[in-house]
Design an enzyme around this catalytic site. Sequence first.
Site, PDB file in Angstrom:
ATOM      1  N   HIS A  46       0.906  -1.354  -0.094  1.00 13.38           N
ATOM      2  CA  HIS A  46       0.345   0.219   0.022  1.00 13.38           C
ATOM      3  C   HIS A  46       0.792   1.284   0.091  1.00 13.38           C
ATOM      4  O   HIS A  46       1.263   1.972   0.775  1.00 13.38           O
ATOM      5  CB  HIS A  46      -0.968  -0.047   1.165  1.00 13.38           C
ATOM      6  CG  HIS A  46      -2.019  -0.908   1.111  1.00 13.38           C
ATOM      7  ND1 HIS A  46      -2.622  -1.440   2.199  1.00 13.38           N
ATOM      8  CD2 HIS A  46      -2.720  -1.755  -0.097  1.00 13.38           C
ATOM      9  CE1 HIS A  46      -3.668  -2.407   1.712  1.00 13.38           C
ATOM     10  NE2 HIS A  46      -3.552  -2.275   0.360  1.00 13.38           N
ATOM     11  N   CYS A 101       3.113 -11.838   2.554  1.00 14.58           N
ATOM     12  CA  CYS A 101       4.225 -11.620   3.783  1.00 14.58           C
ATOM     13  C   CYS A 101       3.973 -13.053   4.595  1.00 14.58           C
ATOM     14  O   CYS A 101       3.074 -13.509   5.011  1.00 14.58           O
ATOM     15  CB  CYS A 101       4.004 -10.474   4.581  1.00 14.58           C
ATOM     16  SG  CYS A 101       4.878 -10.556   6.146  1.00 14.58           S
ATOM     17  N   GLU A 131      -5.820  -7.859   3.719  1.00 17.32           N
ATOM     18  CA  GLU A 131      -5.390  -8.996   4.638  1.00 17.32           C
ATOM     19  C   GLU A 131      -6.614  -9.614   5.183  1.00 17.32           C
ATOM     20  O   GLU A 131      -6.615 -10.919   5.481  1.00 17.32           O
ATOM     21  CB  GLU A 131      -4.415  -8.407   5.639  1.00 17.32           C
ATOM     22  CG  GLU A 131      -3.761  -9.249   6.302  1.00 17.32           C
ATOM     23  CD  GLU A 131      -2.822  -8.801   7.466  1.00 17.32           C
ATOM     24  OE1 GLU A 131      -2.970  -9.519   8.496  1.00 17.32           O
ATOM     25  OE2 GLU A 131      -2.356  -7.991   7.391  1.00 17.32           O
ATOM     26  N   SER A 227      -2.631   2.664   3.569  1.00 12.08           N
ATOM     27  CA  SER A 227      -1.601   1.923   4.290  1.00 12.08           C
ATOM     28  C   SER A 227      -2.255   1.726   5.839  1.00 12.08           C
ATOM     29  O   SER A 227      -1.964   2.913   6.510  1.00 12.08           O
ATOM     30  CB  SER A 227      -0.415   2.399   4.293  1.00 12.08           C
ATOM     31  OG  SER A 227       0.645   1.861   4.975  1.00 12.08           O
ATOM     32  N   SER A 272       5.668   0.253   4.436  1.00  9.45           N
ATOM     33  CA  SER A 272       5.639   0.307   2.689  1.00  9.45           C
ATOM     34  C   SER A 272       6.479   1.281   2.108  1.00  9.45           C
ATOM     35  O   SER A 272       6.146   1.602   0.880  1.00  9.45           O
ATOM     36  CB  SER A 272       4.294  -0.320   2.286  1.00  9.45           C
ATOM     37  OG  SER A 272       3.247   0.697   2.707  1.00  9.45           O
TER      38      SER A 272
END
Length: 323
Positions: A46, A101, A131, A227, A272
């Site tokens: 993000h 991840c 997520e 983010s 990020s």
Amino acid sequence: MADQRGRVLLADPRGYCAGVDRAVVAVERALEIHGAPVYVRKQIVHNKHVVATLERRGAVFVEETDEVPEGSVVVFSAHGVSPAVHEEAAARQLRTIDATCPLVTKVHQEAKRFARDDYDILLIGHRGHEEVEGTSGEAPSHIQLVDGPDDVAGVQVRDPERVVWLSQTTLSVDETLATVDQLKNRFPGLQSPPSDDICYATQNRQQAVKQMAPACDLVIVVGSTNSSNSVRLVEVALEAGARASHLVDYAAEIDPAWFEGVSTVGVTSGASVPEVLVSEVLDLLAAQGYPDVETVKAAEERLVFALPRELRPERGDSARPAR
């Protein structure tokens, strides 16, 4: 150069975590191996700058798997995907590179294990976040999303003695624990995950901000609005005592009016965010009269994740048909 007005406190750690670095390198390596275009489902991480940079190199970002031409190479983002997405990719004969991840993968494994043991799983996270969607998809009949303390009253479980909580990895530690406390008030038998779901990088970046915020008149967080961990850093800074805090993608978004009466500026960046964007903010601050930079160190980070197995040099074939 402006007259000196004050100093800068620079958070350490900040910026790229191991999972983000792995995901970005995965797209770069896929482009080197396969050539453009390489498709990426959702934003790989993000951050506007990262996405735009990869687009210029030939990455094509799509929202859903059905936008990828059959037989093409597709990279799954660091946030993870549900089993249904893997199935869709297989049906389209896509060659997948899974850049999820490893810390998110760990939560997926926990969700599957507790679902197999027939627990009700309370997933603490933000509704609509990629997520959360990926984790929920591992066991949709067992997982309920709890989007903060206000959601707790509506939670229903089958057996209060067989209930466990899991968490989106990028939340604020304090935010998560506040929700857990309320859940435990309702369900005293609530079990915790076997290991902390909040990612080490999220915790370390928040801890550095907590350490410096009380001394800051202003904290600038470099990061994008989508983010989660970057947005949370602004909130953590304010909660920890900063007079003001703002989220910016680029130095050019900083408003000179923010510096009125400010002697100490804190700077950090989300997990990020590439360091070049922080350097540009520091250059602007120096020009505004804040040339002196002092580092506030909260932790040492040495973790490195191996690339997705489809991209490791020992493999002759660098992307595999979807499972």
